[in-house]
Design a protein around this motif. Structure first.
Motif, PDB file in Angstrom:
ATOM      1  N   HIS A   1      -8.310  10.369  -7.799  1.00 46.31           N
ATOM      2  CA  HIS A   1      -7.950  11.589  -8.528  1.00 46.31           C
ATOM      3  C   HIS A   1      -8.131  12.791  -7.615  1.00 46.31           C
ATOM      4  N   ARG A   2      -7.119  13.632  -7.625  1.00 43.44           N
ATOM      5  CA  ARG A   2      -7.113  14.793  -6.743  1.00 43.44           C
ATOM      6  C   ARG A   2      -7.840  15.945  -7.381  1.00 43.44           C
ATOM      7  N   ILE A   3      -8.887  16.441  -6.723  1.00 43.48           N
ATOM      8  CA  ILE A   3      -9.637  17.555  -7.296  1.00 43.48           C
ATOM      9  C   ILE A   3      -9.810  18.638  -6.239  1.00 43.48           C
TER      10      ILE A   3
ATOM     11  N   GLN B   1       2.665  11.165  -3.469  1.00 42.35           N
ATOM     12  CA  GLN B   1       1.948  12.278  -4.114  1.00 42.35           C
ATOM     13  C   GLN B   1       2.673  12.721  -5.386  1.00 42.35           C
ATOM     14  N   THR B   2       1.987  13.502  -6.193  1.00 42.51           N
ATOM     15  CA  THR B   2       2.623  14.097  -7.371  1.00 42.51           C
ATOM     16  C   THR B   2       3.919  14.800  -6.947  1.00 42.51           C
ATOM     17  N   GLU B   3       3.846  15.489  -5.835  1.00 42.30           N
ATOM     18  CA  GLU B   3       4.980  16.279  -5.362  1.00 42.30           C
ATOM     19  C   GLU B   3       6.144  15.420  -4.883  1.00 42.30           C
TER      20      GLU B   3
ATOM     21  N   ASP C   1       0.888  -1.158   0.000  1.00 38.82           N
ATOM     22  CA  ASP C   1       0.000   0.000   0.000  1.00 38.82           C
ATOM     23  C   ASP C   1       0.927   1.209   0.000  1.00 38.82           C
ATOM     24  N   THR C   2       1.090   1.810  -1.169  1.00 44.33           N
ATOM     25  CA  THR C   2       2.118   2.840  -1.339  1.00 44.33           C
ATOM     26  C   THR C   2       1.519   4.229  -1.162  1.00 44.33           C
ATOM     27  N   TRP C   3       1.994   4.958  -0.175  1.00 38.24           N
ATOM     28  CA  TRP C   3       1.526   6.331   0.014  1.00 38.24           C
ATOM     29  C   TRP C   3       2.543   7.303  -0.590  1.00 38.24           C
TER      30      TRP C   3
END
Ligand code: PRX
Length: 658
Positions: free
Chosen positions: A534-536, A424-426, A420-422
């Motif tokens: 998806h990040r909105i 972010q784009t950053e 379970d990989t946490w």
């Protein structure tokens, strides 16, 4: 709520399998602990060893790590020279075991559409593409927008940019013309690479129309290049358009193109993502650190070996596609399986059938997919031979233990690890994740920080949280793969990530750490909704809503959703002269799809006469979130509201919808 309680009660532990342990890169908790300690004690030593082991450099660096989160400034492998395309392609051609193995196995949605590229073939394709880019006037440092479906040319386009030092900015195909336009303009892209369309759920989805609408208002775009996916004759509506097939028919582009020697800190790509402010931000990553970090995490987190067939189901338009379809696996010389279509077409067994057919060994997907397939029943995965699988992964949102167990039992047959990989784009790559053969897994927990990553939970006042106390997930030191900035807006980079807790990178996520040091991610703490991974940004949606002639005010919140994780719930105040109606709701949904794209389709629109605001005019989102979730009694203190009666109206309205 039930979900959170389930997470709090989750106590099961699944140990790494014995089978596969002997060959694994990291195969015990003890080994992980040793490496982790070393990585924090001597980051220079740790990262330079990884960088030398995984990547070919034309010149080694003068300084391994430098960072100051106060400024912020982050630099890795400064003075080092390399090229990402060289690392993903050319260097493998010297290795007889890799040269002729498959780099990409591509399956289109129609069954007969299959293509295989060996490393040699992909190299040639990328070189030809790079020569085309040069022919079209693209130079080092220029930005190239890529708006493409899941097809090998998308990968070739990215690597072709990397080869000549152009900066790619991939825009997900599910974004509208309007969203594409704003991203092209923000990056100042000179060229747009696109395609006529793609197959999705048995239908043809047109991309070209969006692309042409987008560039109509983009003066910076000198040319756009169109790849033909469907094979029909194409007419382009704008004189800047060029058909890829015509270009290669009329001119011979060499299958070799020299690569640029890039500085480690030269920008490799920009990728737009949503945050709490209205406008999406162009996160950029640099060549050396990003490539080292994606190769490093691909190797350790998925335990990729030469014979693996690695399937990451993400779209190339998201960071997961960048890091774990393109740069990480190809830098390692692995075989990537790539699929065009959705999991449920022509039936909900499609992806399992593909695992069976292509003998996939590592499978990486999002919890929302697992939940959707879970609803279709155990019989679908049971129909196929999934015995080649040895590592499963998830990404994008917290996975509920029930879905984790289903995945483990029905796909992993109870015998293989789940990572379970946490991230972010950053972050460029994974930050918190189990290592499959070393770290025991607890369903719903991303487990432990990877080597080199110092993750902490802070209270609102900046003090460290206690065991099991929820707080802000922050990272205390830099790692090579972290973003270096927001394109064109250094102040915003500082403001968003480094100002709230000086000296830390603020992730925007809430989390807690249990008594075993395991991290449990609780979701975003800012105004970002996570819909199917998806990040909105809620502000982005709100400004799109108020751009409609009928809307006076809008407040958007996330609502718990069984499959999507969160759904988009919008409270809308209409302007004088507009009446609530089902028809207007439909129009507003269409409007959002046009402004942002199908990914941001609102699930619920509720018309209200006013929004709950404090006397100083601040919208009380806490109340809106609870009402959207159907929680009406525990609304907390409403006495500070300017007009407490709107709450009753909002509750009534919600009840009428459901
Ligand atoms: O809230 C976290 C969630 O996705 C956010 C990052 O989104 P994005 O930049 O689009 O990247 C998605 C793919 C890396 C995070 O802030 N998230 C991502 N992975 C997980 C997660 N939440 C819980 N568990 C995860 N494994």
């Amino acid at each position: 709520m039930a979900e959170i309680e389930a997470l709090l009660k989750e106590e099961r532990i699944f140990y790494p399998p014995q089978e596969g342990k002997d060959q694994a890169y990291i195969n015990s908790r003890y080994q992980y602990d040793q490496i982790y300690d070393y990585s924090l004690r001597d980051p220079d030593g740790f990262w330079s060893e990884r960088a030398k082991e995984l990547i070919t450099w034309f010149k080694y660096w003068d300084r391994t790590c430098y960072w100051d989160f106060h400024k912020p400034e982050i630099r890795f492998f400064e003075g080092g020279k390399l090229n990402a395309s060289y690392n993903c392609l050319d260097r493998h051609l010297f290795n007889p075991d890799v040269k002729n193995k498959a780099a990409i196995i591509w399956q289109g949605e129609p069954d007969q559409d299959v293509r295989v590229y060996t490393y040699q073939m992909l190299h040639d394709e990328v070189c030809r593409f790079a020569n085309i880019l040069k022919f079209l006037g693209v130079k080092k440092g220029d930005r190239v927008a890529i708006y493409m479906p899941m097809m090998p040319e998308a990968v070739a386009a990215m690597l072709a940019c990397a080869r000549i030092g152009a900066i790619h900015s991939v825009v997900f195909g599910g974004f509208s013309a309007e969203a594409l336009k704003s991203r092209i303009l923000d990056a100042g892209a000179k060229l747009l690479i696109t395609a006529d369309g793609t197959y999705r759920g048995g239908r043809r989805i047109n991309l070209l129309h969006n692309a042409e609408t987008a560039i109509a208002d983009c003066e910076c775009v000198e040319k756009y290049l169109v790849i033909n996916r469907f094979g029909d004759a194409l007419t382009l509506s704008d004189e800047r358009g060029i058909l890829f097939d015509d270009l290669i028919k009329n001119k011979d582009f060499a299958k070799y193109c020299p690569y640029e020697e890039m500085d480690a800190e030269d920008i490799l790509f920009i990728l737009y993502t949503s945050g709490s402010t209205g406008k999406p931000k162009g996160i950029f990553h640099t060549t050396g650190g990003y490539l080292v970090y994606t190769a490093h995490t691909t190797q350790w987190v998925f335990d990729v070996r030469p014979e693996d067939i690695f399937w990451c189901t993400a779209d190339i338009g998201w960071i997961t596609g960048h890091s774990y379809i393109v740069y990480g696996p190809l830098a390692l010389g692995a075989t990537v399986f790539m699929y065009e279509g959705v999991p449920t077409y022509p039936d909900p067994g499609r992806w399992w059938e593909l695992v069976d057919r292509y003998k996939v060994t590592i499978f990486y997907t999002a919890p929302t997919v697992i939940r959707a397939l879970m609803r279709e029943g155990e019989e679908w995965p049971a129909k196929y031979d999934l015995s080649t699988l040895r590592v499963l992964g998830t990404v994008g949102e917290p996975i509920n233990p029930e879905a984790w167990i289903w995945y483990h039992k029905n796909v992993g047959k109870g015998r293989i690890p789940i990572v379970d990989t946490w991230w972010q784009t950053e972050t460029g790559g994974h930050l918190i994740s189990p290592l499959p053969y070393a770290i025991p897994q607890k369903p719903g927990s991303a487990t432990l920080p990877l080597p080199g990553i110092e993750a902490v939970i802070l209270r609102a006042d900046g003090t460290p949280a206690d065991v099991n106390e929820g707080g802000h997930l922050c990272i205390k030191r830099a790692w090579p793969g972290m973003a270096r900035g927001v394109w064109g807006d250094p102040e915003r980079f500082k403001e968003i990530y480094f100002s709230r807790f000086p000296g830390y990178y603020l992730t925007g996520d809430g989390a807690r750490v249990d008594e075993d040091g395991y991290f449990w991610i609780m979701g975003r703490l800012d105004d970002v909704i996570n819909v199917s991974g998806h990040r909105i940004g809620t502000m982005e949606l709100e400004s799109a809503f108020v751009a409609h002639a009928a809307v006076a005010e809008a407040a958007v919140v996330g609502m718990p959703h069984d499959i999507k994780g969160e759904a988009i719930y919008a409270y809308i105040v209409l302007k004088e002269g507009f009446e609530p109606s089902e028809d207007l709701k439909k129009k507003l949904v269409q409007h959002i799809r046009k402004e942002i794209g199908p990914v941001a389709t609102p699930d619920v629109i509720q018309f209200v006469s006013g929004l709950p605001k404090t006397r100083s005019g601040k919208i009380m989102r806490r109340i809106l979130r609870k009402v959207a979730a159907g929680v009406y009694d525990d609304l907390g203190d409403t006495s500070t509201l300017a007009d407490p009666s709107v709450v009753e109206e909002i509750i009534q309205g919600r009840k009428e919808i459901f």
